[in-house]
Design a protein around this motif. Structure first.
Motif, PDB file in Angstrom:
ATOM      1  N   MET A   1       0.970  -1.122   0.046  1.00 33.88           N
ATOM      2  CA  MET A   1       0.056  -0.108   0.078  1.00 33.88           C
ATOM      3  C   MET A   1       0.922   1.186  -0.075  1.00 33.88           C
ATOM      4  SD  MET A   1      -3.599  -0.976   1.356  1.00 33.88           S
ATOM      5  CE  MET A   1      -3.944   0.430   1.899  1.00 33.88           C
ATOM      6  N   LYS A   2       1.724   1.188  -0.771  1.00 32.63           N
ATOM      7  CA  LYS A   2       2.801   2.412  -0.851  1.00 32.63           C
ATOM      8  C   LYS A   2       2.170   3.791  -1.277  1.00 32.63           C
ATOM      9  CE  LYS A   2       4.607   1.462  -5.485  1.00 32.63           C
ATOM     10  NZ  LYS A   2       6.035   1.425  -6.303  1.00 32.63           N
ATOM     11  N   TYR A   3       1.411   3.741  -2.270  1.00 29.85           N
ATOM     12  CA  TYR A   3       0.426   4.884  -2.572  1.00 29.85           C
ATOM     13  C   TYR A   3      -0.459   5.354  -1.589  1.00 29.85           C
ATOM     14  CZ  TYR A   3       2.365   3.612  -7.187  1.00 29.85           C
ATOM     15  OH  TYR A   3       3.090   3.571  -8.357  1.00 29.85           O
ATOM     16  N   SER A   4      -1.171   4.538  -1.093  1.00 25.47           N
ATOM     17  CA  SER A   4      -2.105   4.833  -0.031  1.00 25.47           C
ATOM     18  C   SER A   4      -1.340   5.493   1.181  1.00 25.47           C
ATOM     19  CB  SER A   4      -2.915   3.676   0.692  1.00 25.47           C
ATOM     20  OG  SER A   4      -3.695   3.109  -0.439  1.00 25.47           O
ATOM     21  N   SER A   5      -0.246   4.753   1.660  1.00 20.72           N
ATOM     22  CA  SER A   5       0.496   5.296   2.850  1.00 20.72           C
ATOM     23  C   SER A   5       1.066   6.769   2.477  1.00 20.72           C
ATOM     24  CB  SER A   5       1.539   4.262   3.102  1.00 20.72           C
ATOM     25  OG  SER A   5       1.140   3.176   3.510  1.00 20.72           O
TER      26      SER A   5
ATOM     27  N   GLU B   1     -11.273  14.974 -11.566  1.00 23.75           N
ATOM     28  CA  GLU B   1     -10.438  13.890 -12.437  1.00 23.75           C
ATOM     29  C   GLU B   1      -9.330  13.289 -11.526  1.00 23.75           C
ATOM     30  OE1 GLU B   1      -8.398  13.158 -16.373  1.00 23.75           O
ATOM     31  OE2 GLU B   1     -10.024  14.558 -16.360  1.00 23.75           O
ATOM     32  N   GLN B   2      -8.452  14.326 -11.243  1.00 23.87           N
ATOM     33  CA  GLN B   2      -7.218  13.834 -10.317  1.00 23.87           C
ATOM     34  C   GLN B   2      -7.669  13.197  -8.960  1.00 23.87           C
ATOM     35  OE1 GLN B   2      -4.314  13.078 -11.862  1.00 23.87           O
ATOM     36  NE2 GLN B   2      -5.638  13.562 -13.762  1.00 23.87           N
ATOM     37  N   PHE B   3      -8.711  13.689  -8.164  1.00 21.75           N
ATOM     38  CA  PHE B   3      -9.273  13.230  -6.946  1.00 21.75           C
ATOM     39  C   PHE B   3      -9.828  11.917  -7.281  1.00 21.75           C
ATOM     40  CE2 PHE B   3     -12.051  12.908  -3.519  1.00 21.75           C
ATOM     41  CZ  PHE B   3     -11.212  13.033  -2.324  1.00 21.75           C
ATOM     42  N   LYS B   4     -10.418  11.664  -8.191  1.00 21.37           N
ATOM     43  CA  LYS B   4     -10.818  10.215  -8.355  1.00 21.37           C
ATOM     44  C   LYS B   4     -10.072   9.279  -8.763  1.00 21.37           C
ATOM     45  CE  LYS B   4     -14.042   8.165 -11.832  1.00 21.37           C
ATOM     46  NZ  LYS B   4     -14.482   8.097 -13.142  1.00 21.37           N
ATOM     47  N   ARG B   5      -8.806   9.886  -9.369  1.00 21.00           N
ATOM     48  CA  ARG B   5      -7.868   8.939  -9.802  1.00 21.00           C
ATOM     49  C   ARG B   5      -7.161   8.636  -8.400  1.00 21.00           C
ATOM     50  NH1 ARG B   5      -2.599  11.161 -13.103  1.00 21.00           N
ATOM     51  NH2 ARG B   5      -1.172   8.982 -13.055  1.00 21.00           N
ATOM     52  N   LEU B   6      -6.883   9.515  -7.362  1.00 19.06           N
ATOM     53  CA  LEU B   6      -6.426   9.315  -6.350  1.00 19.06           C
ATOM     54  C   LEU B   6      -7.338   8.218  -5.395  1.00 19.06           C
ATOM     55  CD1 LEU B   6      -4.421  11.587  -3.693  1.00 19.06           C
ATOM     56  CD2 LEU B   6      -6.716  10.570  -3.183  1.00 19.06           C
ATOM     57  N   MET B   7      -8.302   8.329  -5.365  1.00 19.89           N
ATOM     58  CA  MET B   7      -9.247   7.684  -4.792  1.00 19.89           C
ATOM     59  C   MET B   7      -9.347   6.441  -5.189  1.00 19.89           C
ATOM     60  SD  MET B   7     -10.359   9.377  -2.221  1.00 19.89           S
ATOM     61  CE  MET B   7     -11.378   8.351  -1.430  1.00 19.89           C
ATOM     62  N   ASN B   8      -9.296   5.984  -6.693  1.00 16.32           N
ATOM     63  CA  ASN B   8      -9.291   4.726  -7.192  1.00 16.32           C
ATOM     64  C   ASN B   8      -7.897   3.856  -6.979  1.00 16.32           C
ATOM     65  OD1 ASN B   8     -11.887   4.869  -8.356  1.00 16.32           O
ATOM     66  ND2 ASN B   8     -11.111   5.745 -10.454  1.00 16.32           N
ATOM     67  N   ILE B   9      -7.001   4.560  -7.043  1.00 17.70           N
ATOM     68  CA  ILE B   9      -5.525   4.058  -6.581  1.00 17.70           C
ATOM     69  C   ILE B   9      -5.627   3.499  -5.083  1.00 17.70           C
ATOM     70  CG2 ILE B   9      -3.105   4.780  -6.063  1.00 17.70           C
ATOM     71  CD1 ILE B   9      -3.108   6.716  -8.430  1.00 17.70           C
ATOM     72  N   THR B  10      -6.252   4.511  -4.077  1.00 20.60           N
ATOM     73  CA  THR B  10      -6.158   3.882  -2.800  1.00 20.60           C
ATOM     74  C   THR B  10      -7.200   2.792  -2.692  1.00 20.60           C
ATOM     75  OG1 THR B  10      -5.753   6.170  -2.170  1.00 20.60           O
ATOM     76  CG2 THR B  10      -6.994   4.682  -0.537  1.00 20.60           C
ATOM     77  N   PHE B  11      -8.310   2.874  -3.505  1.00 19.29           N
ATOM     78  CA  PHE B  11      -9.365   1.589  -3.339  1.00 19.29           C
ATOM     79  C   PHE B  11      -8.913   0.453  -3.916  1.00 19.29           C
ATOM     80  CE2 PHE B  11     -12.418  -0.905  -5.604  1.00 19.29           C
ATOM     81  CZ  PHE B  11     -13.248  -1.596  -4.401  1.00 19.29           C
TER      82      PHE B  11
END
Length: 90
Positions: A1-5, A22-32
């Motif tokens: 979970m390197k990105y989420s951390s 759009e980028q916030f959605k990308r961040l949330m998708n990565i975390t998910f």
């Protein structure tokens, strides 16, 4: 979970990131997706000594590919910088 951390530590230090939708959605998708991969790996370990152990590899691979597509395999710092740069053009 390197990105989420990394996203979590940056948010704790600086507050929520100022990204376009759009980028916030990308961040949330990565975390998910990182959470899904972690969950699949935990379930896989529960089936360590059974024939179902390798069944989860297909699902993990699928989500690893989605994660690579969203992140471009950039390190977390460079990825967040890219997301900020793309948000500035918005």
């Amino acid at each position: 979970m390197k990105y989420s951390s990394y996203f979590s530590s940056v948010t704790k230090e600086n507050g929520p990131p100022n990204l376009n939708p759009e980028q916030f959605k990308r961040l949330m998708n990565i975390t998910f997706i990182e959470g899904v991969i972690q969950g699949l790996n935990k379930v896989k370990q529960e089936y360590k000594d059974s024939p179902y152990y390798y069944k989860f590899d297909t699902f993990i691979f699928k989500y690893d590919m989605l994660l690579a597509q969203l992140t471009g395999n950039l390190n977390p710092k460079d990825l967040l910088r890219e997301m900020y740069n793309l948000s500035e053009r918005y």
